[in-house]
Design a protein around this motif. Sequence first.
Motif, PDB file in Angstrom:
ATOM      1  N   THR A   1       9.948  10.905  -1.066  1.00  0.00           N
ATOM      2  CA  THR A   1       9.404   9.565  -1.292  1.00  0.00           C
ATOM      3  C   THR A   1      10.506   8.509  -1.207  1.00  0.00           C
ATOM      4  O   THR A   1      10.310   7.444  -0.601  1.00  0.00           O
TER       5      THR A   1
ATOM      6  N   VAL B   1      -2.462   6.334   4.448  1.00  0.00           N
ATOM      7  CA  VAL B   1      -1.621   5.162   4.196  1.00  0.00           C
ATOM      8  C   VAL B   1      -0.189   5.328   4.706  1.00  0.00           C
ATOM      9  O   VAL B   1       0.388   4.394   5.281  1.00  0.00           O
TER      10      VAL B   1
ATOM     11  N   LYS C   1       6.277  11.995   7.039  1.00  0.00           N
ATOM     12  CA  LYS C   1       4.905  12.061   6.550  1.00  0.00           C
ATOM     13  C   LYS C   1       4.443  13.505   6.431  1.00  0.00           C
ATOM     14  O   LYS C   1       3.846  13.897   5.406  1.00  0.00           O
TER      15      LYS C   1
ATOM     16  N   ILE D   1      -5.357  12.102  -3.888  1.00  0.00           N
ATOM     17  CA  ILE D   1      -4.109  11.367  -3.662  1.00  0.00           C
ATOM     18  C   ILE D   1      -3.495  11.788  -2.329  1.00  0.00           C
ATOM     19  O   ILE D   1      -3.007  10.961  -1.553  1.00  0.00           O
TER      20      ILE D   1
ATOM     21  N   GLY E   1       0.818  -1.211   0.000  1.00  0.00           N
ATOM     22  CA  GLY E   1       0.000   0.000   0.000  1.00  0.00           C
ATOM     23  C   GLY E   1       0.846   1.253   0.000  1.00  0.00           C
ATOM     24  O   GLY E   1       0.535   2.230  -0.694  1.00  0.00           O
TER      25      GLY E   1
ATOM     26  N   ILE F   1       0.899   4.166  -3.156  1.00  0.00           N
ATOM     27  CA  ILE F   1       0.567   5.583  -3.033  1.00  0.00           C
ATOM     28  C   ILE F   1       1.778   6.454  -3.357  1.00  0.00           C
ATOM     29  O   ILE F   1       1.650   7.513  -3.985  1.00  0.00           O
TER      30      ILE F   1
ATOM     31  N   ILE G   1       2.088   6.600  -7.094  1.00  0.00           N
ATOM     32  CA  ILE G   1       1.073   7.482  -7.679  1.00  0.00           C
ATOM     33  C   ILE G   1       1.481   8.946  -7.513  1.00  0.00           C
ATOM     34  O   ILE G   1       1.307   9.763  -8.426  1.00  0.00           O
ATOM     35  N   ILE G   2       2.029   9.273  -6.356  1.00  0.00           N
ATOM     36  CA  ILE G   2       2.517  10.642  -6.128  1.00  0.00           C
ATOM     37  C   ILE G   2       3.639  10.958  -7.113  1.00  0.00           C
ATOM     38  O   ILE G   2       3.662  12.036  -7.726  1.00  0.00           O
TER      39      ILE G   2
ATOM     40  N   LEU H   1      -5.402  10.260   0.501  1.00  0.00           N
ATOM     41  CA  LEU H   1      -5.084   8.838   0.602  1.00  0.00           C
ATOM     42  C   LEU H   1      -3.718   8.638   1.254  1.00  0.00           C
ATOM     43  O   LEU H   1      -3.543   7.743   2.084  1.00  0.00           O
ATOM     44  N   ALA H   2      -2.762   9.487   0.894  1.00  0.00           N
ATOM     45  CA  ALA H   2      -1.438   9.397   1.505  1.00  0.00           C
ATOM     46  C   ALA H   2      -1.506   9.675   2.999  1.00  0.00           C
ATOM     47  O   ALA H   2      -0.776   9.067   3.795  1.00  0.00           O
TER      48      ALA H   2
END
Length: 233
Positions: A125, A190, A81, A183, A16, A20, A23-24, A186-187
């Motif tokens: 990331t 997650v 985060k 997005i 997961g 994400i 996708i970022i 969602l991040a």
Amino acid sequence: MDNQSGGYLSPSKETGLLLILAIIQFSHITDFVIMMPLGPQFIRVFNIQPSEFALLVSAYTLSAAFFSLSSAFFLDRYDRKKVLLGVYAAFLVGTGLCGVSQSFYQLLAARTVAGAFGGTVSTVTFAIVGDLVAPERRGRAMGILMAAFSVATVVGLPLGLAIGAHFGWHWVFLSIAFGGVPIAFLAMKVVPSVRKKLPSTVSVWREIGGILVDSGCLRGLAFIAAVMSAGFL
């Protein structure tokens, strides 16, 4: 969810997280690569020379390089985060400003803002992967993030051009900005918190110096530079 430095995620939770993060990566890389094929439109709409269009492209790249390197001096002291969500939100704002730009100089300033935070998104990331993915699985995880570049080129680029052809170039950037909002939420759900406990005696300059004299690091950096240069040439 919190995660102190040194605690790796289980393989099931990694899936997961990597999804994400990929996708970022996809969203901000699409924003980067979409500029080149839009060149003829910008030259016509803003009545600019090709050399001025080159400024629009290089503004993102140079801004990303400068701010990504600068961030190495302080971002490690904050929750990964929170940093990721903050810089990604700022990137979306910068991309949104690109979409509402009405002049060459407005777009140039907006591209500079988008590049500053888009480049930092990428570094954060990879840092998160380094903190949360066990060494034996880290290479595969890094490969997944790097694959976002190829997917952005193969999928994001033609999709962006299709949006531009039907709705105008403004919506190419606005679609990325609006699409990034879910997005980001969602991040928020997650991505776990990663709090680095760095000793006060840690010298960033010493850490960077160690990288620059390490033959393995230099070979890795040279390889990445060669791959990226070949792709853009």
